[in-house]
Write a protein that holds these residues in place. Structure first.
Motif, short mmCIF file in Angstrom:
data_model
loop_
_atom_site.label_atom_id
_atom_site.label_comp_id
_atom_site.label_asym_id
_atom_site.label_seq_id
_atom_site.Cartn_x
_atom_site.Cartn_y
_atom_site.Cartn_z
N THR A 198 -44.01 14.08 -73.20
CA THR A 198 -45.04 14.45 -74.18
C THR A 198 -46.41 14.38 -73.51
OG1 THR A 198 -45.13 12.16 -74.98
CG2 THR A 198 -43.71 13.70 -76.20
N PRO A 199 -47.35 15.24 -73.90
CA PRO A 199 -48.63 15.29 -73.20
C PRO A 199 -49.56 14.16 -73.60
CG PRO A 199 -48.62 16.84 -75.01
CD PRO A 199 -47.24 16.27 -74.95
N GLY A 200 -50.41 13.77 -72.66
CA GLY A 200 -51.45 12.80 -72.95
C GLY A 200 -52.79 13.47 -73.08
N ILE A 201 -53.80 12.67 -73.46
CA ILE A 201 -55.17 13.18 -73.54
C ILE A 201 -56.13 12.08 -73.06
CG2 ILE A 201 -55.52 12.55 -75.98
CD1 ILE A 201 -56.93 15.40 -76.18
N TYR A 202 -55.74 11.42 -71.96
CA TYR A 202 -56.54 10.31 -71.44
C TYR A 202 -56.94 10.47 -69.97
CZ TYR A 202 -51.84 8.91 -69.97
OH TYR A 202 -50.57 8.91 -69.44
N SER A 203 -56.33 11.43 -69.25
CA SER A 203 -56.68 11.61 -67.83
C SER A 203 -57.44 12.92 -67.64
CB SER A 203 -55.41 11.62 -66.97
OG SER A 203 -54.72 12.85 -67.11
N GLN A 204 -58.14 13.02 -66.52
CA GLN A 204 -58.88 14.24 -66.23
C GLN A 204 -57.93 15.43 -66.04
OE1 GLN A 204 -62.23 14.79 -66.41
NE2 GLN A 204 -62.17 12.73 -67.28
N GLN A 205 -56.77 15.19 -65.45
CA GLN A 205 -55.77 16.25 -65.31
C GLN A 205 -55.32 16.76 -66.68
OE1 GLN A 205 -52.77 14.38 -62.66
NE2 GLN A 205 -52.88 16.29 -61.52
#
Length: 383
Positions: free
Chosen positions: A72-79
């Motif tokens: 599942t995708p995250g939303i905490y790293s620059q990538q």
């Protein structure tokens, strides 16, 4: 036309929505590895569905501890932010409006998914039952496993998580999203704090209902400060009856769900939140929400109200026409029908969902569902 109310435009904060049809959050588990990064394939998937009045992404974990399912995708790293920028650019190119759902699973996780193999976090050290986490087992395979015993957050730890929600909201803006939704449903972390069955704390975050709502209130305030309340939605999943399984996980049935959720909705109203999303039970023989609850929701909340959960166009239109809903979410129909608004407008038949490709995998069962125009062209060629 019975579905006409769904095709009418409406407003949501600063946005004008082209219709009242919503792509609700749908976990698809196709983020790139390593790093749980959104991909160009995901951008294509969302852009295909940009004819919805509003798109809300699958849940994006706000930190590594917030993950309960592999891929599942995250939303905490620059990538991840850069990956989501591909998604928002693709949707905006199709004149779509898209919000990011901010997600933390709390105790519905496993040590294999946690940084350093630590225990998942929760309001109280009570293990989730009758539910599974999903871990990777290697070579692109995975398996469902029982969640691990969680550790109770300290008060300082709670403050850190609230700050992580605010940072995730800023990350969403940096990625080009039009707004965000806080996932406070389905037995995940915010829901765990609200629930009298998952939260047995004796400090200011537990005990009374108002104390159990404190975590929600602090997150709503923190995120609204970042994005503006009119660009914020919150999702709940109230359940008014059910089995022991429902009680411990799906919806976490409270002794008085009507009061619990009306008081929770008051938190949103006081903050000026833009929309309230109610995820209804969607399994066979699931209990329906009482009409008295729907009416009290409308009386309590002045923003936009979104309902989702096995809705047909006719049933959704009736709810909008009655003034009890402003927006209707269509989950599985939107997975299989990227042109769903057009199909509903014209009464065209719907593609069936391929259950085998719902979670994880490739473009198959993800971006390869045909639109009606392609099917009609093929039929004409065959004729």
């Amino acid at each position: 036309m019975y579905h006409a109310p769904l095709l009418q435009p409406t407003t949501l904060g600063r946005h004008t929505l082209k219709n009242r049809i919503v792509l609700p959050p749908l976990t698809r588990q196709r983020a790139a590895q390593p790093g749980d990064v959104p991909t160009a394939l995901m951008a294509q998937y969302y852009a295909q569905r940009a004819s919805a009045g509003l798109l809300i992404t699958e849940g994006a974990q706000i930190e590594p501890r917030g993950q309960g399912y592999a891929w599942t995708p995250g939303i905490y790293s620059q990538q991840q932010i850069a990956g989501w920028r591909q998604v928002t650019d693709a949707v905006h190119a199709q004149d779509g409006i898209i919000f990011a759902q901010l997600w933390h699973v709390g105790r519905v996780s496993h040590t294999a998914l946690q940084p350093g193999g630590q225990a998942p976090i929760a309001p109280s050290a009570i293990q989730a039952q009758q539910v599974k986490a999903f871990i990777e087992t290697g070579d692109g395979a995975g398996e469902l496993v029982a969640p691990s015993m969680p550790q109770a957050l300290s008060v300082a730890g709670i403050a850190e998580v609230v700050a992580l929600y605010a940072q995730a909201a800023q990350n969403a803006l940096d990625a080009g999203f039009d707004g965000v939704e806080i996932h406070a449903a389905n037995g995940y972390l915010v829901n765990q704090f609200i629930s009298q069955h998952a939260n047995v704390r004796t400090d200011e975050y537990g005990g009374s209902l108002q104390n159990r709502l404190r975590f929600l209130r602090e997150i709503v305030q923190a995120v609204a400060t970042v994005v503006g309340p009119e660009r914020l939605g919150v999702r709940f999943a109230p359940l008014f009856s059910g089995t022991d399984q429902d009680r411990v996980y799906i919806g976490l049935v409270e002794d008085d769900p009507h009061t619990t959720y009306i008081e929770a909705i008051k938190v949103l109203e006081q903050a000026g939140v833009g929309y309230l999303s109610i995820a209804e039970a969607d399994w066979d023989n699931a209990p329906e929400l009482p009409q008295a609850f729907r009416h009290d929701v409308r009386q309590t909340f002045s923003g936009r109200i979104l309902y989702a959960g096995r809705y047909t166009a006719e049933r959704g239109a009736r709810l909008v026409e009655a003034g009890l809903a402003d927006l209707i979410g269509f989950g599985r129909p939107f997975i299989a029908n990227p042109d769903l608004p057009a199909r509903l407008a014209h009464g065209w038949p719907l593609n069936a969902v391929d259950q085998a490709t719902m979670y994880g995998g490739t473009a198959q069962g993800y971006t390869d569902y045909p639109v009606h125009a392609d099917l009609a062209r093929q039929a004409g060629t065959a004729a």
